[in-house]
Scaffold this motif. Structure first.
Motif, PDB file in Angstrom:
ATOM      1  N   THR A  88     -10.429  -2.989   6.443  1.00 24.78           N
ATOM      2  CA  THR A  88     -10.812  -2.176   5.296  1.00 24.78           C
ATOM      3  C   THR A  88      -9.702  -2.285   4.262  1.00 24.78           C
ATOM      4  O   THR A  88      -8.587  -2.721   4.585  1.00 24.78           O
ATOM      5  N   LEU A  89      -9.983  -1.886   3.029  1.00 23.03           N
ATOM      6  CA  LEU A  89      -8.919  -1.885   2.024  1.00 23.03           C
ATOM      7  C   LEU A  89      -7.812  -0.921   2.423  1.00 23.03           C
ATOM      8  O   LEU A  89      -6.644  -1.152   2.121  1.00 23.03           O
ATOM      9  N   GLY A  90      -8.178   0.153   3.129  1.00 23.71           N
ATOM     10  CA  GLY A  90      -7.168   1.082   3.625  1.00 23.71           C
ATOM     11  C   GLY A  90      -6.204   0.401   4.585  1.00 23.71           C
ATOM     12  O   GLY A  90      -4.990   0.605   4.505  1.00 23.71           O
ATOM     13  N   ARG A  91      -6.733  -0.411   5.479  1.00 28.65           N
ATOM     14  CA  ARG A  91      -5.863  -1.142   6.412  1.00 28.65           C
ATOM     15  C   ARG A  91      -5.028  -2.182   5.682  1.00 28.65           C
ATOM     16  O   ARG A  91      -3.861  -2.394   6.021  1.00 28.65           O
ATOM     17  N   VAL A  92      -5.616  -2.841   4.677  1.00 23.91           N
ATOM     18  CA  VAL A  92      -4.853  -3.814   3.894  1.00 23.91           C
ATOM     19  C   VAL A  92      -3.694  -3.106   3.200  1.00 23.91           C
ATOM     20  O   VAL A  92      -2.558  -3.581   3.218  1.00 23.91           O
ATOM     21  N   ARG A  93      -3.964  -1.943   2.626  1.00 20.17           N
ATOM     22  CA  ARG A  93      -2.910  -1.184   1.941  1.00 20.17           C
ATOM     23  C   ARG A  93      -1.831  -0.738   2.922  1.00 20.17           C
ATOM     24  O   ARG A  93      -0.629  -0.802   2.612  1.00 20.17           O
ATOM     25  N   GLN A  94      -2.220  -0.290   4.108  1.00 25.09           N
ATOM     26  CA  GLN A  94      -1.232   0.097   5.122  1.00 25.09           C
ATOM     27  C   GLN A  94      -0.357  -1.098   5.497  1.00 25.09           C
ATOM     28  O   GLN A  94       0.863  -0.958   5.672  1.00 25.09           O
ATOM     29  N   SER A  95      -0.975  -2.261   5.616  1.00 21.95           N
ATOM     30  CA  SER A  95      -0.224  -3.469   5.936  1.00 21.95           C
ATOM     31  C   SER A  95       0.775  -3.787   4.826  1.00 21.95           C
ATOM     32  O   SER A  95       1.949  -4.062   5.095  1.00 21.95           O
ATOM     33  N   LEU A  96       0.325  -3.721   3.579  1.00 23.69           N
ATOM     34  CA  LEU A  96       1.228  -3.976   2.452  1.00 23.69           C
ATOM     35  C   LEU A  96       2.372  -2.970   2.433  1.00 23.69           C
ATOM     36  O   LEU A  96       3.523  -3.332   2.159  1.00 23.69           O
ATOM     37  N   ASP A  97       2.070  -1.707   2.749  1.00 23.90           N
ATOM     38  CA  ASP A  97       3.116  -0.677   2.832  1.00 23.90           C
ATOM     39  C   ASP A  97       4.135  -1.022   3.907  1.00 23.90           C
ATOM     40  O   ASP A  97       5.342  -0.905   3.693  1.00 23.90           O
ATOM     41  N   ARG A  98       3.640  -1.435   5.091  1.00 17.66           N
ATOM     42  CA  ARG A  98       4.557  -1.795   6.183  1.00 17.66           C
ATOM     43  C   ARG A  98       5.478  -2.939   5.769  1.00 17.66           C
ATOM     44  O   ARG A  98       6.619  -3.022   6.213  1.00 17.66           O
ATOM     45  N   LEU A  99       4.970  -3.826   4.913  1.00 15.97           N
ATOM     46  CA  LEU A  99       5.732  -4.998   4.486  1.00 15.97           C
ATOM     47  C   LEU A  99       6.603  -4.719   3.263  1.00 15.97           C
ATOM     48  O   LEU A  99       7.334  -5.597   2.808  1.00 15.97           O
ATOM     49  N   GLY A 100       6.511  -3.509   2.721  1.00 18.95           N
ATOM     50  CA  GLY A 100       7.344  -3.136   1.582  1.00 18.95           C
ATOM     51  C   GLY A 100       6.800  -3.551   0.227  1.00 18.95           C
ATOM     52  O   GLY A 100       7.543  -3.605  -0.751  1.00 18.95           O
ATOM     53  N   HIS A 101       5.497  -3.843   0.142  1.00 21.46           N
ATOM     54  CA  HIS A 101       4.868  -4.216  -1.123  1.00 21.46           C
ATOM     55  C   HIS A 101       4.150  -2.999  -1.695  1.00 21.46           C
ATOM     56  O   HIS A 101       3.231  -2.466  -1.071  1.00 21.46           O
TER      57      HIS A 101
END
Length: 150
Positions: A12-25
């Motif tokens: 989901t876009l929510g999971r994509v955003r969480q992934s980007l957050d984990r990566l510091g983006h």
């Protein structure tokens, strides 16, 4: 409810955003439900299509990098040559030269589409998001330094 990070789950876009957050983006959601990572020379956009229980198509993640600078129409052949060079020497992230705008400039974009089927686990999603972000940065740097388009 605790989620197993090794379990493949729908994207989901929510999971994509969480992934980007984990990566510091740092990312934001625009009015059309797209994620964007703004940059100095270009912005990276993410959208997700399909993947709903009623869809016959699997989830498809779309990543598009849009250069903030466009090139003059007079540079069309130069831009097309540069795009062909990028596309012939790299995989996945594809460079595109758009149609002329009203101000007689050409937009430069790069995109990538990844079918995600039944889902992915967090580590694979993180790997994919980092690959897209690094590839987008490499493309923008290449446009500026090697292709000398922006």
């Amino acid at each position: 409810m605790r989620v197993d990070p090794l379990e493949a789950r729908p994207v989901t876009l929510g999971r994509v955003r969480q992934s980007l957050d984990r990566l510091g983006h740092d990312s934001t959601v625009d009015g059309t439900r797209r994620l964007v990572i703004p940059g100095q020379r270009a912005s990276l956009w993410f959208t997700l299509t399909g993947g709903q229980p009623t869809d016959s198509e699997p989830a498809m993640l779309s990543a598009q990098v849009v250069a903030h600078t466009r090139v003059p129409v007079a540079w069309e052949q130069r831009a097309l040559t540069a795009a062909n060079e990028w596309n012939n020497t790299r995989r996945l992230l594809r460079c595109c030269i758009g149609d002329a705008c009203d101000d007689l400039t050409l937009p430069i974009t790069a995109d990538m589409y990844v079918p995600l089927g039944p889902g992915v686990h967090d580590a694979l999603l993180d790997e994919l998001m980092e690959y897209v972000a690094v590839s987008a940065q490499a493309w923008v740097t290449w446009l500026h330094d090697d292709a000398m388009l922006i």
